[in-house]
Structures are given as C-alpha cells and as structure tokens.
Design an enzyme around this catalytic site. Sequence first.
Site, short mmCIF file in Angstrom:
data_model
loop_
_atom_site.label_atom_id
_atom_site.label_comp_id
_atom_site.label_asym_id
_atom_site.label_seq_id
_atom_site.Cartn_x
_atom_site.Cartn_y
_atom_site.Cartn_z
N HIS A 81 -3.28 -5.09 1.69
CA HIS A 81 -2.59 -5.40 2.94
C HIS A 81 -2.64 -6.89 3.27
CE1 HIS A 81 -2.19 -1.27 4.68
NE2 HIS A 81 -3.15 -1.02 3.83
N GLU A 95 -0.86 -8.39 5.34
CA GLU A 95 -0.55 -8.57 6.77
C GLU A 95 -1.79 -8.45 7.65
OE1 GLU A 95 -0.20 -5.91 5.09
OE2 GLU A 95 -0.55 -4.15 6.34
N CYS A 153 0.83 -1.21 0.00
CA CYS A 153 0.00 0.00 0.00
C CYS A 153 0.87 1.27 0.00
CB CYS A 153 -0.98 -0.05 1.15
SG CYS A 153 -2.41 0.99 0.87
#
Length: 189
Positions: A169, A171, A79
């Site tokens: 994202h 994560e 991002c």
Amino acid sequence: MKIGVFALQGAFIEHERALAKLGVETAEIRRRAHFTDGLDGVILPGGESTVQGKLMREEGLFEPVKQAIEGGLPVFGTCAGLILLANELTNDKNVYFAALDVSVKRNAYGRQLGSFRTALPVKGVGEVEAVFIRAPYIERTGKGVEVLATYAEKIVAVRRGRILATAFHPELTDDLRLHEYFIGMAKQR
Ligand code: GLN
C-alpha cells in the site's frame, strides 16, 4: 489530468490524498455514471477483493471497466487491486478483470506475518517504505510483465504497459513516488 479512484470499499481516501498532494484531480467512482470518458487513469485500491468485485458487478461497473482497461486505460492496482487485475488466483477460484498475466496468491503471508512494513527498492522509483496488510504476492509472471520489486524472493510489484500493480500500500505512507510514477504512465497515454 484526472484520475478516477474506485470508492466502493477499502483504502481509497488515502489514494485521493496522495494524488491531491501531487496536484492531480481525482473523481470517486462508486456507480456506473461516475465512470466517464474524461478519466486519464484509474486506481483500484486495497481492501477486500471479493467484496469489491461483487459491488462492481452489482453497480454495473465491472464490464465497462474491464473493457476500458483492455482498451488501454492506465490503471494502478494496490493489494486487492492487484488481485482484481490478475489472470489467475492460485488459492481462490475467482478471476476478475484478467488484465495482467500474473498468478497471485491471496493472503499469502499467513497470519503471523499478516501485516508488516519494510524498506523496498522498486525499479524506476527507488527505495520506498512498503506497507503490507494481509497482502497477496505474485507467484508467476507471464511474457511482457516487468518485475519492479521483490520481497523475500516473492514478486510484489509489476508493470505491463499501462498497468501498474503492487501487493503493498504506497498510499499509506507519505512517499508519493509510486503515485508520481503512475501519473507519468498516465501522461504517456
Ligand atoms: N486480503 C485482501 C484480499 O484478498 C487484500 C488485502 C488488502 O488489500 N490490503 O482481497
């Protein structure tokens, strides 16, 4: 194997957790002294690219990191991290590392579609759950940049050599496969 995670601002703890689950050692990078030779790769997390770029410059991190990436240090940008890596931003005058020949549009999905989740097939990885938060997308890729994923006809994941970048994202989900893919890239070094 030790991966540095830039911890100036944004979603860095989640990257550390994902790497820990894979048994990979991490080091938080906040200051110049934390950016050492012993790193096998680095992660540029999501957050606010403008703030991250400014803090990196203030900490004297910007130039050494730019040089290391140019020298082949494996890097994964998510991002805001993608924004920092791009050669050009189409709706912002700033340019940061200019390490990846792509043109990126910031906050590209507008207000209504500001944040969303979707199932997304990623080349070499499989279908992942992708979380987009005020995300950018890639409007143009240069020579040698491999497109790994598109969403609604826009490019949202790319790789060039040792650079991996996603508009979303990974994560923020329990799926570790993109981190695993990056660790694979770092091991090849
Ligand atoms: N909108 C942010 C920027 O332009 C990126 C959003 C994110 O990293 N989740 O820097």
